[in-house]
Scaffold this active site. Structure first.
Site, short mmCIF file in Angstrom:
data_model
loop_
_atom_site.label_atom_id
_atom_site.label_comp_id
_atom_site.label_asym_id
_atom_site.label_seq_id
_atom_site.Cartn_x
_atom_site.Cartn_y
_atom_site.Cartn_z
N ARG A 117 48.00 50.67 68.97
CA ARG A 117 48.01 50.17 70.35
C ARG A 117 47.50 48.72 70.36
NH1 ARG A 117 43.37 53.17 69.86
NH2 ARG A 117 41.44 52.27 70.72
N CYS A 142 46.57 43.34 66.46
CA CYS A 142 46.10 42.09 67.04
C CYS A 142 47.00 40.92 66.66
CB CYS A 142 44.68 41.76 66.55
SG CYS A 142 43.45 43.04 66.81
N CYS A 178 43.23 36.47 66.70
CA CYS A 178 42.26 37.27 67.47
C CYS A 178 40.83 36.89 67.08
CB CYS A 178 42.48 38.75 67.20
SG CYS A 178 41.37 39.83 68.17
#
Length: 348
Positions: A63, A34, A38
């Site tokens: 990811r 992130c 975030c």
């Protein structure tokens, strides 16, 4: 990553947007990385790793977060930088949809993006640029009307629609040392010593240490000065010195260049009990090379404490200078840190 892990964790905990392009945060339990800003709930410290950039996290098997979309941070910042360049060089009004199209974004999304990054909408930014040009022209032009046309306004009426908003005082009053303005003032006692506080009907226009009426007379020689310690804004300013969390809500009426106003606006976003470096402020404004200019704007702040320039430190973490003196800066920061820590819940 160029910063220490503890500094990175602290920035992540407070969701500091100015660190968004300096590192990404990877969570080992979810395998997601992130931005520091975030909005998602914070994981435990032992479940967090830091990487200098997204591709390093991807190589390690993580990811991108679908909520904060960390890989879009650089793209967003570049789009805003391009739009600002267009506005900076424009002699005529550029429509929002044209700016958005040039940046490659939908109009409504670009409006939010620009406002989030710069602290004002594209239209407000354009007005600020024109007002800055007028401010420069007022010092040289023979008349206010001449200055308005030189700044790129199509007619004086267009300027006067937003002159109050951007300059505070009317342009003639600003040029002529506050002519026609009434400024209420007082020298008041506070926890950090005597303060000169002055305010127009619109907002606080001066808050300094070790000054008196003479300083106001030099700055606003044509204004009507009224000694009024009980004026609401003066009393509110004194209360905000004792309770710094109130300062952000107080209106200010100050004149400055567009860059100065953006620096001062960024200073007002620093929470009590926290500090930022000159580089942090420059990064938040989208120009990491502007640290020297940030320092100059910080030093030109006419409203101490309300615009908390004391919360800015050198890039190495040392206190740096302060118009009110380093001892006063230390006292302000210590009081704010103590109050902030006292308001935090105990950790389990």
């Amino acid at each position: 990553m160029r910063i220490g892990e503890e500094q990175a964790w602290a920035a992540f905990e407070r969701r500091d947007r100015s660190f968004d392009e300096r590192f990404v945060v990877a969570v080992t339990t979810t395998r997601i990385y992130c931005r520091p800003s975030c909005p998602a709930r914070r994981p435990k410290r032992e479940h967090v790793l830091f990487f200098g950039e997204g591709r390093e996290a991807v190589s390690a098997g993580y990811r991108a977060c679908l909520r904060c979309k960390p890989d879009e941070a650089a793209r967003d910042r570049l789009a805003v930088t391009r739009a600002r360049s267009m506005l900076d060089g424009a002699q005529e009004t550029i429509r929002l949809d044209a700016l958005a199209a040039a940046a490659g974004y939908a109009t409504h999304h670009f409006q939010r993006l620009f406002t989030r990054e710069i602290g004002m909408s594209p239209a407000a930014y354009a007005r600020a640029l024109r007002a800055e040009r007028v401010g420069k022209a007022l010092k040289e032009a023979a008349t206010v009307t001449e200055a308005i046309y030189e700044a790129g306004y199509s007619a004086p009426s267009r300027f006067y629609e937003d002159a109050k908003e951007k300059l505070g005082m009317t342009p003639s009053a600003w040029r002529n040392g506050g002519r026609g303005e009434t400024i209420r003032w007082a020298v008041v006692e506070s926890s950090v010593g005597p303060l000169l506080v002055a305010a127009t009907d619109k907002g606080i226009c001066r808050l300094t240490f070790a000054e008196d009426r003479t300083a106001l007379e030099r700055r606003f020689p044509q204004a009507t000065l009224v000694h009024d310690p009980e004026a609401p804004l003066i009393r509110a300013a004194v209360e905000a010195v004792a309770r710094p969390e109130l300062a952000r809500e107080l209106p200010v009426d100050v004149a400055g260049t567009d860059f100065q106003r953006r620096v001062w606006a960024e200073l007002r976003r620093i929470p009590p009990g926290e500090t930022r470096s000159y580089l942090d402020i420059a990064r938040a404004l989208g120009d990491p090379n502007a640290t020297r200019a940030v320092g100059t704007a910080n030093g030109a702040n006419p409203v101490a404490i309300i615009v908390p320039c004391h919360r800015v430190v050198r890039n190495d973490g040392s206190l740096g200078g302060y118009a009110g003196g380093l001892e006063r800066k230390k006292a302000l920061l210590a009081a704010e840190t103590s109050a902030a820590q006292g308001s935090l819940p105990l950790s389990s």
